[in-house]
Design a protein around this motif. Sequence first.
Motif, PDB file in Angstrom:
ATOM      1  N   LEU A 148      -4.304  -5.513   9.656  1.00 34.93           N
ATOM      2  CA  LEU A 148      -4.604  -4.120   9.729  1.00 34.93           C
ATOM      3  C   LEU A 148      -6.059  -4.130   9.533  1.00 34.93           C
ATOM      4  N   HIS A 149      -6.785  -4.988   8.751  1.00 35.24           N
ATOM      5  CA  HIS A 149      -8.279  -5.065   8.961  1.00 35.24           C
ATOM      6  C   HIS A 149      -8.688  -5.457   9.974  1.00 35.24           C
ATOM      7  N   LEU A 150      -8.156  -6.408  10.956  1.00 35.65           N
ATOM      8  CA  LEU A 150      -8.587  -6.901  12.266  1.00 35.65           C
ATOM      9  C   LEU A 150      -8.505  -5.918  13.187  1.00 35.65           C
ATOM     10  N   MET A 151      -7.377  -4.869  13.154  1.00 37.38           N
ATOM     11  CA  MET A 151      -7.248  -3.984  14.151  1.00 37.38           C
ATOM     12  C   MET A 151      -8.197  -2.545  13.757  1.00 37.38           C
ATOM     13  N   GLY A 152      -8.898  -2.672  12.853  1.00 37.69           N
ATOM     14  CA  GLY A 152     -10.052  -1.621  12.446  1.00 37.69           C
ATOM     15  C   GLY A 152      -9.414  -0.404  11.534  1.00 37.69           C
ATOM     16  N   SER A 153      -8.414  -0.630  10.757  1.00 40.10           N
ATOM     17  CA  SER A 153      -8.078   0.461  10.051  1.00 40.10           C
ATOM     18  C   SER A 153      -8.976   1.007   9.222  1.00 40.10           C
ATOM     19  N   GLN A 154      -9.158   2.311   8.830  1.00 34.21           N
ATOM     20  CA  GLN A 154     -10.293   2.680   8.320  1.00 34.21           C
ATOM     21  C   GLN A 154      -9.788   3.474   7.031  1.00 34.21           C
ATOM     22  N   PHE A 155      -8.411   3.109   6.773  1.00 36.63           N
ATOM     23  CA  PHE A 155      -7.921   3.642   5.409  1.00 36.63           C
ATOM     24  C   PHE A 155      -7.203   2.643   4.621  1.00 36.63           C
ATOM     25  N   LEU A 156      -7.960   1.459   4.369  1.00 36.68           N
ATOM     26  CA  LEU A 156      -7.503   0.283   3.619  1.00 36.68           C
ATOM     27  C   LEU A 156      -8.445   0.341   2.477  1.00 36.68           C
ATOM     28  N   THR A 157      -7.780   0.197   1.238  1.00 32.18           N
ATOM     29  CA  THR A 157      -8.421   0.332   0.041  1.00 32.18           C
ATOM     30  C   THR A 157      -8.984  -0.966  -0.470  1.00 32.18           C
ATOM     31  N   PHE A 158      -8.384  -2.105  -0.107  1.00 33.19           N
ATOM     32  CA  PHE A 158      -8.964  -3.474  -0.658  1.00 33.19           C
ATOM     33  C   PHE A 158      -9.141  -4.387   0.508  1.00 33.19           C
ATOM     34  N   SER A 159      -9.832  -5.438   0.238  1.00 40.99           N
ATOM     35  CA  SER A 159     -10.015  -6.498   1.077  1.00 40.99           C
ATOM     36  C   SER A 159      -8.702  -7.609   1.157  1.00 40.99           C
ATOM     37  N   GLU A 160      -8.720  -8.024   2.464  1.00 37.36           N
ATOM     38  CA  GLU A 160      -7.363  -8.881   2.605  1.00 37.36           C
ATOM     39  C   GLU A 160      -7.338  -9.902   1.602  1.00 37.36           C
ATOM     40  N   GLY A 161      -8.106 -10.203   0.921  1.00 32.88           N
ATOM     41  CA  GLY A 161      -7.951 -11.324   0.016  1.00 32.88           C
ATOM     42  C   GLY A 161      -7.015 -10.882  -1.167  1.00 32.88           C
ATOM     43  N   TRP A 162      -7.297  -9.769  -1.350  1.00 35.53           N
ATOM     44  CA  TRP A 162      -6.390  -9.214  -2.612  1.00 35.53           C
ATOM     45  C   TRP A 162      -5.082  -9.013  -2.334  1.00 35.53           C
ATOM     46  N   MET A 166      -3.266  -6.219 -13.377  1.00 34.64           N
ATOM     47  CA  MET A 166      -3.539  -6.074 -12.175  1.00 34.64           C
ATOM     48  C   MET A 166      -2.445  -6.020 -11.039  1.00 34.64           C
ATOM     49  N   ASN A 167      -1.365  -7.162 -11.431  1.00 31.21           N
ATOM     50  CA  ASN A 167      -0.412  -7.610 -10.484  1.00 31.21           C
ATOM     51  C   ASN A 167       1.000  -6.598 -10.878  1.00 31.21           C
ATOM     52  N   LEU A 168       0.626  -5.686 -11.810  1.00 27.53           N
ATOM     53  CA  LEU A 168       1.628  -4.626 -12.176  1.00 27.53           C
ATOM     54  C   LEU A 168       1.339  -3.298 -11.033  1.00 27.53           C
ATOM     55  N   VAL A 169       0.413  -3.225 -10.736  1.00 28.06           N
ATOM     56  CA  VAL A 169       0.047  -2.203  -9.635  1.00 28.06           C
ATOM     57  C   VAL A 169      -0.641  -2.528  -8.461  1.00 28.06           C
ATOM     58  N   ARG A 170      -1.393  -3.306  -8.106  1.00 27.30           N
ATOM     59  CA  ARG A 170      -2.007  -3.313  -6.874  1.00 27.30           C
ATOM     60  C   ARG A 170      -1.188  -3.915  -5.660  1.00 27.30           C
ATOM     61  N   PRO A 171      -0.269  -5.027  -5.773  1.00 26.90           N
ATOM     62  CA  PRO A 171       0.527  -5.117  -4.979  1.00 26.90           C
ATOM     63  C   PRO A 171       1.332  -4.195  -4.159  1.00 26.90           C
ATOM     64  N   PHE A 172       1.596  -3.230  -5.174  1.00 30.34           N
ATOM     65  CA  PHE A 172       2.498  -2.066  -4.875  1.00 30.34           C
ATOM     66  C   PHE A 172       1.674  -1.322  -3.810  1.00 30.34           C
ATOM     67  N   ARG A 173       0.321  -0.894  -4.404  1.00 27.96           N
ATOM     68  CA  ARG A 173      -0.623  -0.030  -3.538  1.00 27.96           C
ATOM     69  C   ARG A 173      -0.684  -0.781  -2.293  1.00 27.96           C
ATOM     70  N   ILE A 174      -0.925  -1.986  -2.042  1.00 29.65           N
ATOM     71  CA  ILE A 174      -1.107  -2.535  -0.790  1.00 29.65           C
ATOM     72  C   ILE A 174      -0.299  -2.645   0.096  1.00 29.65           C
ATOM     73  N   MET A 175       1.251  -2.685  -0.658  1.00 34.66           N
ATOM     74  CA  MET A 175       2.584  -2.620   0.246  1.00 34.66           C
ATOM     75  C   MET A 175       2.469  -1.217   0.754  1.00 34.66           C
ATOM     76  N   ARG A 176       2.136  -0.135   0.081  1.00 31.84           N
ATOM     77  CA  ARG A 176       2.450   1.225   0.610  1.00 31.84           C
ATOM     78  C   ARG A 176       1.309   1.456   1.776  1.00 31.84           C
ATOM     79  N   GLU A 177       0.095   0.625   1.671  1.00 34.86           N
ATOM     80  CA  GLU A 177      -0.786   0.908   2.785  1.00 34.86           C
ATOM     81  C   GLU A 177      -0.389   0.130   3.946  1.00 34.86           C
ATOM     82  N   ILE A 178       0.273  -0.955   3.741  1.00 38.93           N
ATOM     83  CA  ILE A 178       0.726  -1.905   4.908  1.00 38.93           C
ATOM     84  C   ILE A 178       1.864  -0.962   5.565  1.00 38.93           C
ATOM     85  N   TRP A 179       2.670  -0.268   4.867  1.00 41.22           N
ATOM     86  CA  TRP A 179       3.852   0.344   5.478  1.00 41.22           C
ATOM     87  C   TRP A 179       3.289   1.706   6.018  1.00 41.22           C
TER      88      TRP A 179
END
Length: 210
Positions: A55-69, A79-92
């Motif tokens: 998504l980063h490579l495709m130029g998405s403008q609505f991503l909250t975190f860097s790909e490393g996270w 952090m692992n109680l919340v952030r992976p879930f938020r990233i999954m929702r953004e991917i979806w």
Amino acid sequence: LLIRFVFVAQDSIGSFQLVRMAIIGNGIIGLVQTVAYILSIIFFIMWFRRAYNNLHLMGSQFLTFSEGWAAGAWFVPFMNLVRPFRIMREIWNETQMLGRNPSELFTVEEPDITAWWWGTWLGGNIVSSIHPNGSSMLDPGYDASDSIRIIISFALLIISGLILVRIIRKISAWEDELMIRYNNHEALRQQRAYTEKSQQNPYGQQPPQV
């Protein structure tokens, strides 16, 4: 449960050989489960990071975190109680939305399934970590309530795994569609560039056929 059977067998049969075989069998099963669990986590995090990085490579403008996270967030306490879930929702959300024409009609699938996945995953891990009696499976005092706790934990984790398989299949299908859209846009862009160049130089190369 197998260890519990060992203690029963030891009391009622008194066979040392039977107890020894049961303990060895339990150890082998535990080892296989541990290896399979670790490998599944490694492959999942690799896929998770790749999907977010795409998504980063495709130029998405609505991503909250860097790909490393997408990988690192799993290993940071709390952090692992919340952030992976938020990233999954953004991917979806972004994988099915990115690259679509605003005038295009399509059905957006809501990310509710990601909440079910994360809820069962957290629930299974929380239940498995509870030891109300402070006992372990090797303790003869290990009672039925502990067995029920383990069954509930496994059930939640299995449900979470099944939901995750569905999520991965959905996102992978959207990624294939996204790649097709991206390639079509890139081909059209190149065709326009060749067209403009040929108009400036009528004796230049002809634009490629799409």
